[in-house]
Scaffold this motif. Structure first.
Motif, PDB file in Angstrom:
ATOM      1  N   ASP A  16       0.834  -1.207   0.000  1.00  0.00           N
ATOM      2  CA  ASP A  16       0.000   0.000   0.000  1.00  0.00           C
ATOM      3  C   ASP A  16       0.866   1.253   0.000  1.00  0.00           C
ATOM      4  N   ALA A  17       1.939   1.224   0.785  1.00  0.00           N
ATOM      5  CA  ALA A  17       2.846   2.375   0.836  1.00  0.00           C
ATOM      6  C   ALA A  17       3.503   2.593  -0.518  1.00  0.00           C
ATOM      7  N   ALA A  18       3.905   1.507  -1.172  1.00  0.00           N
ATOM      8  CA  ALA A  18       4.558   1.620  -2.475  1.00  0.00           C
ATOM      9  C   ALA A  18       3.599   2.146  -3.535  1.00  0.00           C
ATOM     10  N   SER A  19       2.344   1.737  -3.463  1.00  0.00           N
ATOM     11  CA  SER A  19       1.386   2.167  -4.484  1.00  0.00           C
ATOM     12  C   SER A  19       0.891   3.589  -4.266  1.00  0.00           C
ATOM     13  N   ALA A  20       1.215   4.181  -3.123  1.00  0.00           N
ATOM     14  CA  ALA A  20       0.774   5.549  -2.845  1.00  0.00           C
ATOM     15  C   ALA A  20       1.526   6.569  -3.693  1.00  0.00           C
ATOM     16  N   ASP A  25      10.634   4.793  -1.777  1.00  0.00           N
ATOM     17  CA  ASP A  25      11.650   4.069  -1.004  1.00  0.00           C
ATOM     18  C   ASP A  25      11.667   4.539   0.446  1.00  0.00           C
ATOM     19  N   THR A  26      11.553   5.836   0.654  1.00  0.00           N
ATOM     20  CA  THR A  26      11.530   6.367   2.018  1.00  0.00           C
ATOM     21  C   THR A  26      10.254   5.959   2.736  1.00  0.00           C
ATOM     22  N   THR A  27       9.117   6.079   2.053  1.00  0.00           N
ATOM     23  CA  THR A  27       7.840   5.725   2.666  1.00  0.00           C
ATOM     24  C   THR A  27       7.812   4.252   3.055  1.00  0.00           C
ATOM     25  N   MET A  30       9.984   3.599   6.080  1.00  0.00           N
ATOM     26  CA  MET A  30       9.338   4.030   7.323  1.00  0.00           C
ATOM     27  C   MET A  30       8.235   3.063   7.726  1.00  0.00           C
ATOM     28  N   VAL A  31       7.408   2.636   6.780  1.00  0.00           N
ATOM     29  CA  VAL A  31       6.335   1.685   7.091  1.00  0.00           C
ATOM     30  C   VAL A  31       6.935   0.367   7.567  1.00  0.00           C
ATOM     31  N   GLY A  32       7.977  -0.103   6.888  1.00  0.00           N
ATOM     32  CA  GLY A  32       8.632  -1.332   7.314  1.00  0.00           C
ATOM     33  C   GLY A  32       9.196  -1.222   8.719  1.00  0.00           C
TER      34      GLY A  32
END
Length: 58
Positions: A16-20, A25-27, A30-32
């Motif tokens: 979900d973070a990647a598709s935003a 890479d930073t997002t 952070m989510v990971g």
């Protein structure tokens, strides 16, 4: 980005973070990190742990 449903697979949350879009890479990093802080290393898929870049020695 929406809040993931309880019990949502960790892959889905990072996906979900990647598709935003944006600075993915930073997002995703952070989510990971948030997922790992919440679940411990056991919550991170083993293949992700094995594929990560080596950390420099301290």
């Amino acid at each position: 980005m929406r809040r993931p449903a309880p019990g949502r697979p960790r892959r889905g949350v990072v996906g979900d973070a990647a598709s935003a879009g944006g600075d993915m890479d930073t997002t995703c990093a952070m989510v990971g990190g948030i997922v790992a802080a919440r679940t411990g290393l056991d919550g991170v898929p083993g293949e992700w742990v094995n594929a990560r870049e080596a950390l420099p020695p301290l």
